[in-house]
Design an enzyme around this catalytic site. Structure first.
Site, PDB file in Angstrom:
ATOM      1  N   LEU A 108       0.835  -1.211   0.000  1.00 11.72           N
ATOM      2  CA  LEU A 108       0.000   0.000   0.000  1.00 11.72           C
ATOM      3  C   LEU A 108       0.873   1.264   0.000  1.00 11.72           C
ATOM      4  O   LEU A 108       0.671   2.164  -0.807  1.00 11.72           O
ATOM      5  CB  LEU A 108      -0.910  -0.025   1.241  1.00 11.72           C
ATOM      6  N   THR A 134       6.781  -4.992   3.920  1.00  7.68           N
ATOM      7  CA  THR A 134       7.244  -6.180   4.646  1.00  7.68           C
ATOM      8  C   THR A 134       7.105  -7.423   3.755  1.00  7.68           C
ATOM      9  O   THR A 134       6.084  -7.588   3.080  1.00  7.68           O
ATOM     10  CB  THR A 134       6.420  -6.353   5.941  1.00  7.68           C
ATOM     11  N   ILE A 143      14.876  -0.585  34.575  1.00  9.61           N
ATOM     12  CA  ILE A 143      14.971  -1.411  35.791  1.00  9.61           C
ATOM     13  C   ILE A 143      16.205  -2.326  35.713  1.00  9.61           C
ATOM     14  O   ILE A 143      16.797  -2.667  36.731  1.00  9.61           O
ATOM     15  CB  ILE A 143      13.648  -2.197  35.999  1.00  9.61           C
ATOM     16  N   ARG A 166      17.795  -8.826  41.652  1.00 11.42           N
ATOM     17  CA  ARG A 166      18.878  -7.848  41.756  1.00 11.42           C
ATOM     18  C   ARG A 166      18.825  -7.167  43.127  1.00 11.42           C
ATOM     19  O   ARG A 166      17.774  -6.658  43.530  1.00 11.42           O
ATOM     20  CB  ARG A 166      18.718  -6.806  40.641  1.00 11.42           C
ATOM     21  N   GLU A 213       0.764   0.609  10.034  1.00  8.30           N
ATOM     22  CA  GLU A 213      -0.691   0.374   9.958  1.00  8.30           C
ATOM     23  C   GLU A 213      -1.479   1.555  10.542  1.00  8.30           C
ATOM     24  O   GLU A 213      -2.515   1.371  11.177  1.00  8.30           O
ATOM     25  CB  GLU A 213      -1.055  -0.961  10.611  1.00  8.30           C
ATOM     26  N   GLU A 250      -0.900   9.127  15.667  1.00 10.21           N
ATOM     27  CA  GLU A 250      -1.653  10.346  15.303  1.00 10.21           C
ATOM     28  C   GLU A 250      -2.872   9.968  14.439  1.00 10.21           C
ATOM     29  O   GLU A 250      -3.966  10.514  14.607  1.00 10.21           O
ATOM     30  CB  GLU A 250      -0.749  11.329  14.536  1.00 10.21           C
ATOM     31  N   PRO A 268       6.480   6.219  -1.385  1.00 13.35           N
ATOM     32  CA  PRO A 268       7.309   7.314  -0.860  1.00 13.35           C
ATOM     33  C   PRO A 268       6.501   8.602  -0.620  1.00 13.35           C
ATOM     34  O   PRO A 268       6.745   9.313   0.346  1.00 13.35           O
ATOM     35  CB  PRO A 268       8.366   7.517  -1.956  1.00 13.35           C
ATOM     36  N   GLY A 269       5.510   8.861  -1.462  1.00 13.13           N
ATOM     37  CA  GLY A 269       4.730  10.087  -1.303  1.00 13.13           C
ATOM     38  C   GLY A 269       3.370   9.869  -0.669  1.00 13.13           C
ATOM     39  O   GLY A 269       2.548  10.788  -0.635  1.00 13.13           O
TER      40      GLY A 269
HETATM   41  C1  LIG Z   1       9.098  -1.706   9.511  1.00 16.35           C
HETATM   42  C2  LIG Z   1       7.980  -1.208   8.644  1.00 16.35           C
HETATM   43  C3  LIG Z   1       7.133  -2.111   8.032  1.00 16.35           C
HETATM   44  C4  LIG Z   1       6.105  -1.656   7.190  1.00 16.35           C
HETATM   45  N1  LIG Z   1       5.341  -2.577   6.514  1.00 16.35           N
HETATM   46  C5  LIG Z   1       4.438  -2.129   5.591  1.00 16.35           C
HETATM   47  C6  LIG Z   1       3.756  -3.065   4.734  1.00 16.35           C
HETATM   48  O1  LIG Z   1       3.932  -4.276   4.826  1.00 16.35           O
HETATM   49  N2  LIG Z   1       2.902  -2.565   3.799  1.00 16.35           N
HETATM   50  C7  LIG Z   1       2.677  -1.227   3.651  1.00 16.35           C
HETATM   51  O2  LIG Z   1       1.906  -0.851   2.771  1.00 16.35           O
HETATM   52  N3  LIG Z   1       3.315  -0.318   4.460  1.00 16.35           N
HETATM   53  C8  LIG Z   1       4.195  -0.746   5.396  1.00 16.35           C
HETATM   54  N4  LIG Z   1       4.883   0.166   6.187  1.00 16.35           N
HETATM   55  C9  LIG Z   1       4.627   1.582   6.003  1.00 16.35           C
HETATM   56  C10 LIG Z   1       3.907   2.239   7.193  1.00 16.35           C
HETATM   57  O3  LIG Z   1       2.582   1.807   7.254  1.00 16.35           O
HETATM   58  C11 LIG Z   1       4.061   3.768   7.040  1.00 16.35           C
HETATM   59  O4  LIG Z   1       5.420   4.065   7.322  1.00 16.35           O
HETATM   60  C12 LIG Z   1       3.126   4.531   7.951  1.00 16.35           C
HETATM   61  O5  LIG Z   1       1.793   4.405   7.507  1.00 16.35           O
HETATM   62  C13 LIG Z   1       3.474   6.016   8.033  1.00 16.35           C
HETATM   63  O6  LIG Z   1       3.633   6.575   6.753  1.00 16.35           O
HETATM   64  P1  LIG Z   1       4.945   7.450   6.425  1.00 16.35           P
HETATM   65  O7  LIG Z   1       6.129   6.665   6.848  1.00 16.35           O
HETATM   66  O8  LIG Z   1       4.868   7.877   5.016  1.00 16.35           O
HETATM   67  O9  LIG Z   1       4.842   8.711   7.376  1.00 16.35           O
HETATM   68  P2  LIG Z   1       4.040  10.098   7.061  1.00 16.35           P
HETATM   69  O10 LIG Z   1       2.686   9.791   6.521  1.00 16.35           O
HETATM   70  O11 LIG Z   1       4.929  10.976   6.251  1.00 16.35           O
HETATM   71  O12 LIG Z   1       3.889  10.691   8.518  1.00 16.35           O
HETATM   72  C14 LIG Z   1       4.929  11.442   9.169  1.00 16.35           C
HETATM   73  C15 LIG Z   1       4.409  11.917  10.511  1.00 16.35           C
HETATM   74  O13 LIG Z   1       3.298  12.788  10.318  1.00 16.35           O
HETATM   75  C16 LIG Z   1       2.208  12.323  11.088  1.00 16.35           C
HETATM   76  N5  LIG Z   1       0.957  12.583  10.383  1.00 16.35           N
HETATM   77  C17 LIG Z   1       0.629  12.228   9.115  1.00 16.35           C
HETATM   78  N6  LIG Z   1      -0.633  12.597   8.839  1.00 16.35           N
HETATM   79  C18 LIG Z   1      -1.112  13.188   9.965  1.00 16.35           C
HETATM   80  C19 LIG Z   1      -2.365  13.775  10.322  1.00 16.35           C
HETATM   81  N7  LIG Z   1      -3.391  13.806   9.460  1.00 16.35           N
HETATM   82  N8  LIG Z   1      -2.482  14.313  11.565  1.00 16.35           N
HETATM   83  C20 LIG Z   1      -1.446  14.289  12.438  1.00 16.35           C
HETATM   84  N9  LIG Z   1      -0.250  13.742  12.153  1.00 16.35           N
HETATM   85  C21 LIG Z   1      -0.087  13.194  10.946  1.00 16.35           C
HETATM   86  C22 LIG Z   1       2.434  10.827  11.244  1.00 16.35           C
HETATM   87  O14 LIG Z   1       1.754  10.339  12.362  1.00 16.35           O
HETATM   88  C23 LIG Z   1       3.925  10.768  11.399  1.00 16.35           C
HETATM   89  O15 LIG Z   1       4.262  11.036  12.748  1.00 16.35           O
HETATM   90  C24 LIG Z   1       5.899  -0.264   7.029  1.00 16.35           C
HETATM   91  C25 LIG Z   1       6.753   0.647   7.667  1.00 16.35           C
HETATM   92  C26 LIG Z   1       7.796   0.205   8.433  1.00 16.35           C
HETATM   93  C27 LIG Z   1       8.738   1.221   9.026  1.00 16.35           C
END
Ligand SMILES: Cc1cc2nc3c(=O)[nH]c(=O)nc-3n(C[C@H](O)[C@H](O)[C@H](O)COP(=O)(O)OP(=O)(O)OC[C@H]3O[C@@H](n4cnc5c(N)ncnc54)[C@H](O)[C@@H]3O)c2cc1C
Length: 379
Positions: A124, A157, A337, A268, A363, A367, A127-128
């Site tokens: 899903l 994943t 601890i 401990r 997932e 936020e 990058p953007g």
């Molecule tokens: C180890 C790992 C495994 C993953 N596995 C999968 C997978 O199998 N399949 C898949 O599709 N994705 C996967 N992901 C992606 C993951 O679901 C996303 O990283 C996550 O949804 C956050 O998106 P982003 O990294 O683009 O952060 P961004 O969307 O850029 O968010 C950056 C920050 O802004 C905050 N933010 C964004 N929108 C809002 C809002 N409306 N209000 C307040 N705060 C907000 C967020 O909470 C976050 O703190 C994985 C990520 C990791 C790191």
């Protein structure tokens, strides 16, 4: 609110807990260090049906409810969070087919996935487009005999070693989230059009690799999952379920960290007294337990609502928010601890802290969970 499970379910929970303790836990540090859970480990848990816990009997799964399944996910995570992440990514992929696919697609893919013969992945994020997947830019265009998928997915994943990836893409760029569809991409058939980067160097869950990949592939007509334009709805339904599993994973780390902290604080000795006789430490243990138990109740409540087939969007978001925040707190306090010992790799505490960090992000971040909960209260 009994959170009852059947005798058959209990038997499976006991078997999975036993395997987790006997096989997964002793291998967890190696999976972390080698940045990959061994294939043999996955094969062993597949033999007891773990790769298809989310699936009904008719499709090769054990047909257990969400309450029992959550308890198994918790047991697996308490032993090895990386293994749990691989397994729950399999659930995201197979839930996509279960909820969004046709009968033929369910029959074609799910029994093999349930047996662990094939590994799935849920594509899903881009990058953007992370927190707001409706802004995705991967496109699927109709071509002679199928669809042309083109775009980039990240943090996926299992993707680099998956047999199939459920790729979400826009079939109508002008229709917002209603223009999103999903496709079952057979990675062997589409291999020429899939280009994987090396796995990300992650802070935690190192045994569960995540990949960025570019897709530029033609897939057959029947790769379209179910109905065109239904992809976003399917993804949101899948994530409602998945968030209960993230909550259950959070409980696994919380339980492992709390147990380790109680043990350590009892053994401990500081100035001739066990640590747990010091009020400052005893209060920490009490707060850790209270957060763990609250998160457990919320998770079981969400699971029970899912089993009752009522709307569980708010309860799964609430469980994920509470349990993931609790896991971070409990793992950190458990390390505290343990003092300096907790900071060493001789103990699993530092791994718990690293692994627990993701549950507040993937997932839907904390936020986003707050947004879902607040919207459900005010709508
Ligand atoms: C180890 C790992 C495994 C993953 N596995 C999968 C997978 O199998 N399949 C898949 O599709 N994705 C996967 N992901 C992606 C993951 O679901 C996303 O990283 C996550 O949804 C956050 O998106 P982003 O990294 O683009 O952060 P961004 O969307 O850029 O968010 C950056 C920050 O802004 C905050 N933010 C964004 N929108 C809002 C809002 N409306 N209000 C307040 N705060 C907000 C967020 O909470 C976050 O703190 C994985 C990520 C990791 C790191």
């Amino acid at each position: 609110m009994g959170f009852d499970i059947s005798a058959d379910e209990q038997e499976l929970v006991d078997a999975v807990t036993q395997i987790s303790t006997d096989i997964l836990a002793p291998r967890a540090a190696a999976a972390d260090a080698n940045e990959r859970v061994a294939d043999e480990t996955l094969k062993t848990i597949a033999e007891v049906g773990v790769m298809g816990l989310n699936l009904p009997e008719a499709l090769g799964g054990p047909g257990v409810g969400s309450v029992a399944m959550s308890q198994m996910v918790t047991a697996i995570t308490a032993a090895c969070a990386s293994t749990a992440s691989i397994v729950t990514a399999q659930f995201l992929a197979t839930d996509s087919i279960l909820l969004g696919g046709t009968d033929a697609q369910r029959q074609d893919w799910l029994p093999r996935a349930a047996a662990g013969e094939i590994i799935g992945s849920f594509g899903l994020t881009e990058p953007g487009a992370g927190s707001n997947p409706a802004e995705m830019s991967t496109k699927a265009t109709r071509v002679e005999g199928g669809w042309h998928l083109k775009g980039t997915k990240c943090f996926i994943t299992n993707a680099g070693f998956a047999d199939f990836i459920v790729v979400y893409a826009k079939t109508d760029v002008d229709a917002g989230h209603k223009g999103i569809s999903a496709f079952i991409v057979d990675t062997a058939d589409a291999s020429a059009g899939l280009d994987f980067n090396p796995p990300e160097k992650t802070m935690g869950l190192r045994g569960s690799p995540v990949y960025e990949f570019v897709i530029d592939a033609i897939v057959p007509e029947d790769a379209l999952l179910g109905v065109e334009g239904e992809g976003f709805t399917t993804a949101m339904r899948v994530l409602d379920r998945g968030r209960i599993e993230v909550a259950a994973m959070s409980l696994g780390i919380s339980k492992a960290a709390l147990d380790a902290a109680v043990d350590w604080a009892g053994q401990r000795r500081i100035s001739g007294k066990p640590l747990d006789r010091l009020q400052g430490i005893a209060f920490k243990l009490a707060d850790m337990y209270t957060k763990y138990r609250s998160a457990w109740l919320l998770t079981m409540d969400a699971a029970e609502q899912r089993d009752a087939e009522v709307d569980f969007t708010r309860s799964s978001a609430t469980a994920k928010l509470a349990a993931s925040e609790a896991a971070a707190f409990i793992a950190d306090e458990a390390l505290q601890i343990h003092g300096g010992y907790g900071f060493t790799r001789d103990f699993p505490l530092e791994r718990y802290v690293r692994d627990a960090r993701i549950y507040r992000i993937y997932e839907g971040s904390s936020e986003i969970q707050r947004t879902i909960i607040a919207r459900s209260l005010t709508a």
